[in-house]
Motif scaffolding. Structure first.
Motif, mmCIF file in Angstrom:
data_model
loop_
_atom_site.group_PDB
_atom_site.id
_atom_site.type_symbol
_atom_site.label_atom_id
_atom_site.label_comp_id
_atom_site.label_asym_id
_atom_site.label_seq_id
_atom_site.Cartn_x
_atom_site.Cartn_y
_atom_site.Cartn_z
ATOM 1 N N ILE A 54 37.562 85.167 -64.572
ATOM 2 C CA ILE A 54 37.736 86.184 -63.529
ATOM 3 C C ILE A 54 36.506 86.283 -62.617
ATOM 4 C CG2 ILE A 54 38.042 88.664 -63.136
ATOM 5 C CD1 ILE A 54 39.993 88.671 -65.474
ATOM 6 N N PRO A 55 35.274 86.302 -63.143
ATOM 7 C CA PRO A 55 34.127 86.323 -62.218
ATOM 8 C C PRO A 55 34.044 85.086 -61.316
ATOM 9 C CG PRO A 55 33.433 87.056 -64.377
ATOM 10 C CD PRO A 55 34.838 86.543 -64.530
ATOM 11 N N ILE A 56 34.359 83.916 -61.855
ATOM 12 C CA ILE A 56 34.335 82.713 -61.014
ATOM 13 C C ILE A 56 35.413 82.805 -59.938
ATOM 14 C CG2 ILE A 56 34.846 80.223 -61.026
ATOM 15 C CD1 ILE A 56 33.367 80.058 -63.683
ATOM 16 N N LEU A 57 36.597 83.267 -60.306
ATOM 17 C CA LEU A 57 37.672 83.424 -59.336
ATOM 18 C C LEU A 57 37.295 84.441 -58.255
ATOM 19 C CD1 LEU A 57 40.599 82.672 -58.604
ATOM 20 C CD2 LEU A 57 41.314 84.649 -59.966
ATOM 21 N N ALA A 58 36.689 85.554 -58.649
ATOM 22 C CA ALA A 58 36.262 86.558 -57.671
ATOM 23 C C ALA A 58 35.215 85.981 -56.728
ATOM 24 C CB ALA A 58 35.714 87.792 -58.392
ATOM 25 N N PHE A 59 34.266 85.205 -57.255
ATOM 26 C CA PHE A 59 33.248 84.571 -56.423
ATOM 27 C C PHE A 59 33.889 83.628 -55.408
ATOM 28 C CE2 PHE A 59 30.572 80.871 -55.624
ATOM 29 C CZ PHE A 59 29.491 81.479 -55.013
ATOM 30 N N LEU A 60 34.851 82.828 -55.865
ATOM 31 C CA LEU A 60 35.493 81.875 -54.956
ATOM 32 C C LEU A 60 36.298 82.584 -53.870
ATOM 33 C CD1 LEU A 60 36.648 79.136 -57.490
ATOM 34 C CD2 LEU A 60 34.749 79.029 -55.869
ATOM 35 N N VAL A 61 36.974 83.667 -54.219
ATOM 36 C CA VAL A 61 37.733 84.422 -53.228
ATOM 37 C C VAL A 61 36.797 85.024 -52.189
ATOM 38 C CG1 VAL A 61 39.133 86.502 -52.890
ATOM 39 C CG2 VAL A 61 39.723 84.875 -54.687
ATOM 40 N N ILE A 62 35.704 85.639 -52.635
ATOM 41 C CA ILE A 62 34.750 86.253 -51.701
ATOM 42 C C ILE A 62 34.101 85.186 -50.823
ATOM 43 C CG2 ILE A 62 32.563 87.505 -51.556
ATOM 44 C CD1 ILE A 62 33.478 89.013 -54.106
ATOM 45 N N ALA A 63 33.701 84.066 -51.416
ATOM 46 C CA ALA A 63 33.091 82.988 -50.630
ATOM 47 C C ALA A 63 34.070 82.438 -49.616
ATOM 48 C CB ALA A 63 32.601 81.881 -51.562
ATOM 49 N N GLY A 64 35.332 82.300 -50.000
ATOM 50 C CA GLY A 64 36.340 81.823 -49.062
ATOM 51 C C GLY A 64 36.555 82.785 -47.909
ATOM 52 N N LEU A 65 36.597 84.079 -48.203
ATOM 53 C CA LEU A 65 36.754 85.068 -47.139
ATOM 54 C C LEU A 65 35.570 85.060 -46.181
ATOM 55 C CD1 LEU A 65 38.261 88.046 -49.169
ATOM 56 C CD2 LEU A 65 39.431 86.609 -47.491
ATOM 57 N N VAL A 66 34.379 84.887 -46.706
ATOM 58 C CA VAL A 66 33.190 84.820 -45.848
ATOM 59 C C VAL A 66 33.235 83.577 -44.967
ATOM 60 C CG1 VAL A 66 30.678 84.505 -45.871
ATOM 61 C CG2 VAL A 66 31.734 86.203 -47.353
ATOM 62 N N MET A 67 33.647 82.459 -45.539
ATOM 63 C CA MET A 67 33.724 81.226 -44.750
ATOM 64 C C MET A 67 34.772 81.336 -43.649
ATOM 65 S SD MET A 67 33.242 78.361 -47.754
ATOM 66 C CE MET A 67 33.989 77.100 -46.780
ATOM 67 N N VAL A 68 35.919 81.918 -43.962
ATOM 68 C CA VAL A 68 36.966 82.085 -42.948
ATOM 69 C C VAL A 68 36.481 83.024 -41.850
ATOM 70 C CG1 VAL A 68 39.255 83.094 -42.555
ATOM 71 C CG2 VAL A 68 38.890 81.524 -44.462
ATOM 72 N N GLY A 69 35.817 84.102 -42.229
ATOM 73 C CA GLY A 69 35.298 85.047 -41.242
ATOM 74 C C GLY A 69 34.234 84.437 -40.362
ATOM 75 N N SER A 70 33.375 83.599 -40.934
ATOM 76 C CA SER A 70 32.316 82.989 -40.128
ATOM 77 C C SER A 70 32.887 81.931 -39.185
ATOM 78 C CB SER A 70 31.249 82.379 -41.028
ATOM 79 O OG SER A 70 31.769 81.282 -41.744
ATOM 80 N N LYS A 71 33.946 81.234 -39.575
ATOM 81 C CA LYS A 71 34.557 80.238 -38.684
ATOM 82 C C LYS A 71 35.246 80.913 -37.511
ATOM 83 C CE LYS A 71 35.157 76.520 -41.976
ATOM 84 N NZ LYS A 71 36.081 75.657 -42.705
ATOM 85 N N LYS A 72 35.884 82.055 -37.767
ATOM 86 C CA LYS A 72 36.552 82.780 -36.687
ATOM 87 C C LYS A 72 35.538 83.327 -35.692
ATOM 88 C CE LYS A 72 40.802 84.188 -38.974
ATOM 89 N NZ LYS A 72 41.614 85.312 -39.441
ATOM 90 N N SER A 73 34.428 83.876 -36.204
ATOM 91 C CA SER A 73 33.421 84.443 -35.293
ATOM 92 C C SER A 73 32.676 83.347 -34.545
ATOM 93 C CB SER A 73 32.452 85.323 -36.058
ATOM 94 O OG SER A 73 31.665 84.566 -36.957
ATOM 95 N N ALA A 74 32.531 82.177 -35.136
ATOM 96 C CA ALA A 74 31.861 81.058 -34.448
ATOM 97 C C ALA A 74 32.743 80.525 -33.326
ATOM 98 C CB ALA A 74 31.544 79.948 -35.434
ATOM 99 N N GLY A 75 34.050 80.614 -33.470
ATOM 100 C CA GLY A 75 34.957 80.133 -32.425
ATOM 101 C C GLY A 75 35.003 81.052 -31.227
ATOM 102 N N ARG A 76 34.652 82.308 -31.364
ATOM 103 C CA ARG A 76 34.717 83.287 -30.272
ATOM 104 C C ARG A 76 33.496 83.241 -29.361
ATOM 105 N NH1 ARG A 76 36.769 88.651 -33.492
ATOM 106 N NH2 ARG A 76 38.752 87.817 -34.134
ATOM 107 N N GLN A 77 32.376 82.699 -29.831
ATOM 108 C CA GLN A 77 31.155 82.708 -29.036
ATOM 109 C C GLN A 77 31.259 81.695 -27.897
ATOM 110 O OE1 GLN A 77 28.046 81.872 -31.830
ATOM 111 N NE2 GLN A 77 28.122 83.900 -32.756
ATOM 112 N N PRO A 78 30.950 82.140 -26.675
ATOM 113 C CA PRO A 78 31.016 81.183 -25.555
ATOM 114 C C PRO A 78 29.832 80.215 -25.607
ATOM 115 C CG PRO A 78 30.229 83.317 -24.821
ATOM 116 C CD PRO A 78 30.626 83.469 -26.260
ATOM 117 N N HIS A 79 30.097 79.006 -25.189
ATOM 118 C CA HIS A 79 29.034 78.000 -25.158
ATOM 119 C C HIS A 79 28.316 78.081 -23.819
ATOM 120 C CE1 HIS A 79 30.482 76.221 -28.816
ATOM 121 N NE2 HIS A 79 31.710 76.136 -28.318
ATOM 122 N N SER A 80 26.996 78.001 -23.844
ATOM 123 C CA SER A 80 26.244 78.100 -22.592
ATOM 124 C C SER A 80 25.637 76.784 -22.184
ATOM 125 C CB SER A 80 25.155 79.151 -22.679
ATOM 126 O OG SER A 80 24.405 79.007 -23.836
#
Length: 80
Positions: A54-80
């Motif tokens: 259960i702790p390993i599964l919780a870690f993987l779920v949290i890490a996956g959510l963080v990775m998905v969130g960071s990919k979405k926020s990286a796609g929104r930033q305009p390139h200069s």
């Protein structure tokens, strides 16, 4: 002088730890209290699932959510 103070602090810490270990009595843990009703024990598989799986599964779920969130926020930033 610094060596003397560190030796004194180490001795005090070790003495306090040994005193606390001597004062605790693990034998008192075997006496049952009124109303104490322990359930059946866990198997090895249940124990590993509960305390390892259960702790390993919780870690993987949290890490996956963080990775998905960071990919979405990286796609929104305009390139200069």
């Amino acid at each position: 002088m610094d060596k003397k103070n560190s030796l004194r602090a180490g001795t005090l810490a070790a003495g306090t730890t040994l005193l606390m270990l001597a004062m605790t009595s693990p034998a008192l843990a075997l006496t049952r209290d009124d109303g104490d009703d322990p359930g059946p024990g866990l198997s090895v598989i249940q124990t590993l699932g509960l305390f390892v799986g259960i702790p390993i599964l919780a870690f993987l779920v949290i890490a996956g959510l963080v990775m998905v969130g960071s990919k979405k926020s990286a796609g929104r930033q305009p390139h200069s």
